[in-house]
Every structure is written in structure tokens, then in C-alpha cells.
Design a protein around this motif. Sequence first.
Motif, PDB file in Angstrom:
ATOM      1  N   PRO A 364      67.625 -35.294   7.248  1.00  0.00           N
ATOM      2  CA  PRO A 364      67.138 -36.629   6.841  1.00  0.00           C
ATOM      3  C   PRO A 364      65.700 -36.667   6.360  1.00  0.00           C
ATOM      4  O   PRO A 364      65.424 -37.322   5.342  1.00  0.00           O
ATOM      5  CB  PRO A 364      67.352 -37.482   8.101  1.00  0.00           C
ATOM      6  CG  PRO A 364      68.497 -36.828   8.796  1.00  0.00           C
ATOM      7  CD  PRO A 364      68.290 -35.353   8.566  1.00  0.00           C
ATOM      8  N   PRO A 365      64.726 -36.006   7.028  1.00  0.00           N
ATOM      9  CA  PRO A 365      63.367 -36.050   6.474  1.00  0.00           C
ATOM     10  C   PRO A 365      63.293 -35.504   5.051  1.00  0.00           C
ATOM     11  O   PRO A 365      62.601 -36.064   4.196  1.00  0.00           O
ATOM     12  CB  PRO A 365      62.572 -35.161   7.449  1.00  0.00           C
ATOM     13  CG  PRO A 365      63.332 -35.207   8.719  1.00  0.00           C
ATOM     14  CD  PRO A 365      64.770 -35.276   8.315  1.00  0.00           C
ATOM     15  N   ALA A 366      64.018 -34.409   4.803  1.00  0.00           N
ATOM     16  CA  ALA A 366      64.019 -33.837   3.458  1.00  0.00           C
ATOM     17  C   ALA A 366      64.676 -34.787   2.455  1.00  0.00           C
ATOM     18  O   ALA A 366      64.216 -34.931   1.317  1.00  0.00           O
ATOM     19  CB  ALA A 366      64.746 -32.488   3.463  1.00  0.00           C
ATOM     20  N   MET A 367      65.755 -35.446   2.861  1.00  0.00           N
ATOM     21  CA  MET A 367      66.439 -36.389   1.972  1.00  0.00           C
ATOM     22  C   MET A 367      65.557 -37.589   1.648  1.00  0.00           C
ATOM     23  O   MET A 367      65.549 -38.090   0.518  1.00  0.00           O
ATOM     24  CB  MET A 367      67.748 -36.864   2.613  1.00  0.00           C
ATOM     25  CG  MET A 367      68.819 -35.784   2.712  1.00  0.00           C
ATOM     26  SD  MET A 367      70.352 -36.412   3.431  1.00  0.00           S
ATOM     27  CE  MET A 367      70.911 -37.498   2.122  1.00  0.00           C
ATOM     28  N   ILE A 368      64.820 -38.053   2.648  1.00  0.00           N
ATOM     29  CA  ILE A 368      63.949 -39.214   2.444  1.00  0.00           C
ATOM     30  C   ILE A 368      62.858 -38.879   1.430  1.00  0.00           C
ATOM     31  O   ILE A 368      62.589 -39.646   0.496  1.00  0.00           O
ATOM     32  CB  ILE A 368      63.341 -39.661   3.785  1.00  0.00           C
ATOM     33  CG1 ILE A 368      64.431 -40.277   4.676  1.00  0.00           C
ATOM     34  CG2 ILE A 368      62.214 -40.675   3.566  1.00  0.00           C
ATOM     35  CD1 ILE A 368      64.031 -40.424   6.120  1.00  0.00           C
ATOM     36  N   ILE A 369      62.228 -37.706   1.585  1.00  0.00           N
ATOM     37  CA  ILE A 369      61.203 -37.297   0.626  1.00  0.00           C
ATOM     38  C   ILE A 369      61.810 -37.143  -0.766  1.00  0.00           C
ATOM     39  O   ILE A 369      61.247 -37.602  -1.762  1.00  0.00           O
ATOM     40  CB  ILE A 369      60.548 -35.971   1.077  1.00  0.00           C
ATOM     41  CG1 ILE A 369      59.764 -36.192   2.371  1.00  0.00           C
ATOM     42  CG2 ILE A 369      59.619 -35.438  -0.012  1.00  0.00           C
ATOM     43  CD1 ILE A 369      59.277 -34.913   3.012  1.00  0.00           C
ATOM     44  N   GLY A 370      62.989 -36.508  -0.837  1.00  0.00           N
ATOM     45  CA  GLY A 370      63.657 -36.332  -2.123  1.00  0.00           C
ATOM     46  C   GLY A 370      63.956 -37.638  -2.823  1.00  0.00           C
ATOM     47  O   GLY A 370      63.835 -37.750  -4.049  1.00  0.00           O
ATOM     48  N   THR A 371      64.328 -38.652  -2.047  1.00  0.00           N
ATOM     49  CA  THR A 371      64.619 -39.968  -2.621  1.00  0.00           C
ATOM     50  C   THR A 371      63.369 -40.618  -3.192  1.00  0.00           C
ATOM     51  O   THR A 371      63.379 -41.164  -4.298  1.00  0.00           O
ATOM     52  CB  THR A 371      65.223 -40.888  -1.538  1.00  0.00           C
ATOM     53  OG1 THR A 371      66.455 -40.320  -1.073  1.00  0.00           O
ATOM     54  CG2 THR A 371      65.488 -42.283  -2.095  1.00  0.00           C
ATOM     55  N   LEU A 372      62.257 -40.523  -2.449  1.00  0.00           N
ATOM     56  CA  LEU A 372      61.037 -41.210  -2.853  1.00  0.00           C
ATOM     57  C   LEU A 372      60.324 -40.533  -4.031  1.00  0.00           C
ATOM     58  O   LEU A 372      59.551 -41.183  -4.734  1.00  0.00           O
ATOM     59  CB  LEU A 372      60.086 -41.313  -1.658  1.00  0.00           C
ATOM     60  CG  LEU A 372      60.610 -42.154  -0.483  1.00  0.00           C
ATOM     61  CD1 LEU A 372      59.634 -42.104   0.687  1.00  0.00           C
ATOM     62  CD2 LEU A 372      60.850 -43.604  -0.900  1.00  0.00           C
ATOM     63  N   VAL A 373      60.592 -39.245  -4.256  1.00  0.00           N
ATOM     64  CA  VAL A 373      59.928 -38.557  -5.373  1.00  0.00           C
ATOM     65  C   VAL A 373      60.825 -38.473  -6.602  1.00  0.00           C
ATOM     66  O   VAL A 373      60.434 -37.885  -7.613  1.00  0.00           O
ATOM     67  CB  VAL A 373      59.481 -37.131  -4.972  1.00  0.00           C
ATOM     68  CG1 VAL A 373      58.575 -37.173  -3.755  1.00  0.00           C
ATOM     69  CG2 VAL A 373      60.674 -36.209  -4.736  1.00  0.00           C
ATOM     70  N   ASP A 374      62.001 -39.072  -6.549  1.00  0.00           N
ATOM     71  CA  ASP A 374      62.994 -38.888  -7.607  1.00  0.00           C
ATOM     72  C   ASP A 374      62.497 -39.275  -9.009  1.00  0.00           C
ATOM     73  O   ASP A 374      62.774 -38.556  -9.972  1.00  0.00           O
ATOM     74  CB  ASP A 374      64.264 -39.664  -7.270  1.00  0.00           C
ATOM     75  CG  ASP A 374      65.451 -39.214  -8.106  1.00  0.00           C
ATOM     76  OD1 ASP A 374      65.661 -37.990  -8.218  1.00  0.00           O
ATOM     77  OD2 ASP A 374      66.151 -40.072  -8.668  1.00  0.00           O
ATOM     78  N   PRO A 375      61.788 -40.396  -9.198  1.00  0.00           N
ATOM     79  CA  PRO A 375      61.334 -40.729 -10.559  1.00  0.00           C
ATOM     80  C   PRO A 375      60.441 -39.655 -11.178  1.00  0.00           C
ATOM     81  O   PRO A 375      60.644 -39.255 -12.330  1.00  0.00           O
ATOM     82  CB  PRO A 375      60.578 -42.050 -10.361  1.00  0.00           C
ATOM     83  CG  PRO A 375      61.198 -42.655  -9.142  1.00  0.00           C
ATOM     84  CD  PRO A 375      61.502 -41.490  -8.249  1.00  0.00           C
ATOM     85  N   MET A 376      59.451 -39.170 -10.425  1.00  0.00           N
ATOM     86  CA  MET A 376      58.576 -38.117 -10.947  1.00  0.00           C
ATOM     87  C   MET A 376      59.345 -36.822 -11.150  1.00  0.00           C
ATOM     88  O   MET A 376      59.129 -36.097 -12.137  1.00  0.00           O
ATOM     89  CB  MET A 376      57.396 -37.895  -9.989  1.00  0.00           C
ATOM     90  CG  MET A 376      56.502 -36.703 -10.351  1.00  0.00           C
ATOM     91  SD  MET A 376      55.614 -36.894 -11.913  1.00  0.00           S
ATOM     92  CE  MET A 376      54.174 -37.830 -11.361  1.00  0.00           C
ATOM     93  N   ALA A 377      60.263 -36.515 -10.230  1.00  0.00           N
ATOM     94  CA  ALA A 377      61.057 -35.293 -10.359  1.00  0.00           C
ATOM     95  C   ALA A 377      61.888 -35.323 -11.634  1.00  0.00           C
ATOM     96  O   ALA A 377      61.977 -34.325 -12.357  1.00  0.00           O
ATOM     97  CB  ALA A 377      61.964 -35.123  -9.138  1.00  0.00           C
ATOM     98  N   THR A 378      62.495 -36.469 -11.930  1.00  0.00           N
ATOM     99  CA  THR A 378      63.293 -36.596 -13.153  1.00  0.00           C
ATOM    100  C   THR A 378      62.423 -36.439 -14.385  1.00  0.00           C
ATOM    101  O   THR A 378      62.818 -35.789 -15.367  1.00  0.00           O
ATOM    102  CB  THR A 378      64.004 -37.961 -13.188  1.00  0.00           C
ATOM    103  OG1 THR A 378      64.819 -38.107 -12.017  1.00  0.00           O
ATOM    104  CG2 THR A 378      64.893 -38.074 -14.425  1.00  0.00           C
ATOM    105  N   LEU A 379      61.228 -37.019 -14.356  1.00  0.00           N
ATOM    106  CA  LEU A 379      60.298 -36.897 -15.477  1.00  0.00           C
ATOM    107  C   LEU A 379      59.979 -35.428 -15.757  1.00  0.00           C
ATOM    108  O   LEU A 379      60.032 -34.974 -16.901  1.00  0.00           O
ATOM    109  CB  LEU A 379      59.018 -37.674 -15.170  1.00  0.00           C
ATOM    110  CG  LEU A 379      57.881 -37.546 -16.196  1.00  0.00           C
ATOM    111  CD1 LEU A 379      58.292 -38.167 -17.520  1.00  0.00           C
ATOM    112  CD2 LEU A 379      56.605 -38.200 -15.669  1.00  0.00           C
ATOM    113  N   LEU A 380      59.666 -34.675 -14.705  1.00  0.00           N
ATOM    114  CA  LEU A 380      59.323 -33.268 -14.878  1.00  0.00           C
ATOM    115  C   LEU A 380      60.546 -32.435 -15.259  1.00  0.00           C
ATOM    116  O   LEU A 380      60.472 -31.565 -16.131  1.00  0.00           O
ATOM    117  CB  LEU A 380      58.697 -32.718 -13.595  1.00  0.00           C
ATOM    118  CG  LEU A 380      57.364 -33.340 -13.170  1.00  0.00           C
ATOM    119  CD1 LEU A 380      56.924 -32.783 -11.826  1.00  0.00           C
ATOM    120  CD2 LEU A 380      56.296 -33.083 -14.214  1.00  0.00           C
ATOM    121  N   ASN A 381      61.661 -32.694 -14.598  1.00  0.00           N
ATOM    122  CA  ASN A 381      62.888 -31.942 -14.898  1.00  0.00           C
ATOM    123  C   ASN A 381      63.286 -32.103 -16.361  1.00  0.00           C
ATOM    124  O   ASN A 381      63.628 -31.138 -17.043  1.00  0.00           O
ATOM    125  CB  ASN A 381      64.042 -32.440 -14.019  1.00  0.00           C
ATOM    126  CG  ASN A 381      63.893 -32.039 -12.562  1.00  0.00           C
ATOM    127  OD1 ASN A 381      63.129 -31.147 -12.222  1.00  0.00           O
ATOM    128  ND2 ASN A 381      64.623 -32.712 -11.694  1.00  0.00           N
TER     129      ASN A 381
END
Length: 406
Positions: A364-381
Motif C-alpha cells: 500500500p505505501p508504494a501504491m499510494i506514492i505511485g498514485t500521487l506521482v502518476d501525472p508527472m510519471a506519464t509526462l516523463l514516460n
Amino acid sequence: MNSFYKSYKGIIWLIAGIIAGSLAGLIFGERVKVLKPIGEIFLNLLFTAVIPLVFFSISSAIGGLKETNKLSKMMAVMVLVFLSTILVSASLTIMAVRIFPVHEHMTNTPLAETIVKKPFGDQITQLLTTSEFFELLSRKSMLAMIIFSVLTGFATLRSGSYGTAFSNFLTAGNEVFKNVFIIIMKLAPLGLGAYFAYQVGVFGPQLFGTYARSLGLYYGTGAFYFVVIFTLYAFVAGGMKGIKKYWNNNIIPSATAIGTCSSIANIPANLDAAQKIGIPSYIANVTIPLGATLHKDGSSISSIIKMAVVFAMFGKGFDNIETITIALGMTVLVSIVEGGIPNGGYVGELLFISAYGFPPEALPPAMIIGTLVDPMATLLNSTGDTVAAMLVTRFTEGKNWLTIKA
């Protein structure tokens, strides 16, 4: 407004569930222990589904390839570019974690537990292989199962017409288990909300500081990578003209990536940008669609930060050579495995948690961080695919490709 909600509704509901669970934990304290089984059921469903999902995803992707000689050089260069940029982003993030550690205020964490340390050689053997077939079905043998999936995919490819029926089976299995995962993830707001209520209610709100620091580190590192490293890549690909071409044509893809929160949905914008930059169509039409599923610099950055946070929560150091070596390998695997899978980032989290031998509570901690960084992650990806295509063109067509295509 409707299009924004449609693109981000998964994130919105997840955040809503997390907030609701956190408030319940703050208000009711340890009485929220009764909600813990709900979170555990959700985690168990995820761990059960991830094995067949990853197997069918990888083996069907490889088994469905069509062999060709025409693009062999370009494909080889593309693989090297993808691997290099993923490792650069991961290495940069490891440096950022060392400079701005996320574990400074996490001593005596209630999540800490002792994990038996084995010799490095034994760790590698156990990580990559199993002695019995049935052991591949355990989440503790995730990497061994991935290797078996790759072998199955290539065996299917080599079987030619004899393997057609099996290839169809793998494709069908991939579609079925993608939908199984989609169904399970509909429970994520409830499951993560219950888990977060338990964590906050029992262990207190000190956990929030960890998430704030990790998010600050991610967005800071991501912004540096987006502006500085992408500019460096464009310079390597085409000098000052390459920088100008890239940034003049990267505004629409960047906006589209943030607006859709999907690398796949951003493929048309990237292809249009590639054409305007002057990337040959035979390179753009292969590199960008494949990059949308196999090349994820943003996910590489988030993977390292999530690993660092989980290690800190369990009282382990994220600083020795063995751990970092495995982490670099995991970022490459995560980038590949996430491709084509809805909520694929969560599969990546399952992978590294299984690889390092953490218990389900680490998810869950990893999933929560992954959810909150998703917009920036998509931009970079997503926008990283266009500059990667520029690099592929540079090393396939030669250093004067922009002059020739101008």
C-alpha cells in the motif's frame, strides 16, 4: 470537466479513499483495526492475480512478434537507447535519494521487521530460478516466473505455424487477466482506504511526513529530468538544432500526456511531433508505439523512490551495492512489465516487493506514492519516447540526419 474526470477518475477515487481512511484513522484511533481485513483481502486478491497476469502479458507479447530483417539495426539501437535512458533516470534518482534521504525521520518505524539476509550468490539464484515448476506460481518467485514467461514466448515464436494455436491462447489469457486486474482494482479505493485507516489509527499521522518528502523528491527529480536531461538527449541527437526542434514540438504532447494520464493515448500526439521534428517514419512508427509500452523513464524514477521508502519503513538501508544492483535491474523489468497493463505501475510494485522479500504490508505505501506521482510519471514516460526516437535516428541515420531531413 467531464474529460478530465474520465482521465483521472481512477486517481480521484483512490485519493478519496485514502483521505477517507486517513480521517477515519485520526478520528477513531485504534478502533479502526476492524477494517484491517478489508485491506488484507484487497492485497491478497492483487497478489493472486499478478502471477497469471504477468505471465500472459509477457509471453503473449513475445509469441505474437513477427520476425523481420529490414528493421533489425534500428531495433537494436532502439533497445540500447531504451535501456540506457531508463538506467540514467534510475541512477539519477538513486543519487537524489542519497542527497535528500526520505528515511531521516523514520527511525523506530512500527512497520520495521527483521528480514533474513542471505549471501549475494544465493539471492541471485533464488531471484532468477526455482527448483520446481509449481514454485513459479508463488509471488516470491516473480522474477523466475518472468524469465520462464520470456522463454515460453520465444518458444512459441520459434514454433511457427505449430505454435499459432498456443499463441492465440496466450493472447486470450492476456486479455482475460487484464480484465481480472481491472475488476480487482475497482476495489482499490475501499481496500487502500481501509489499509490507510488502520495505519493512521494504529501508528499515528507521522506517516504523512514520509509521503510528503517522497513526493517532493519525485516531482523535483522529475522536473529536473524533464527540463535538463531531455534537453541533453536532444542535444546528443541533433545539437542545438535538435534542442530547438524538440522543445518547439513538445508542448502539445506534454499537455496531452498530463490531460489524458496515458502514454498510449498520447501516441498520436507524439507521432505528429516526430514528423514535425523530422524523424523518419520507419523509426517513429516503431519506436514511439513500442516506447509507450516498453520505455518509461518516469516509472523508473518512481520505482527507485518507492523502493527507498519501503526500505526505510522496514528499517533497511537502501545504499549497498547488492541492493542497488537489483534495484537497477528491477527498474528495467518494471518498465517492460507495466506496458499494456491497466494500472501497470501496481504490477511493478508487486514485482519489487516480491523480489526483495517484503511482506504484503509493503504494497500500500508504494501504491499510494505511485498514485500521487502518476501525472508527472506519464509526462516523463510519454514525452521521453519522442526524444528517444531522436536518439535512435541519430545512431541509425548518422549525425547529420536533421540537416538531411530539413
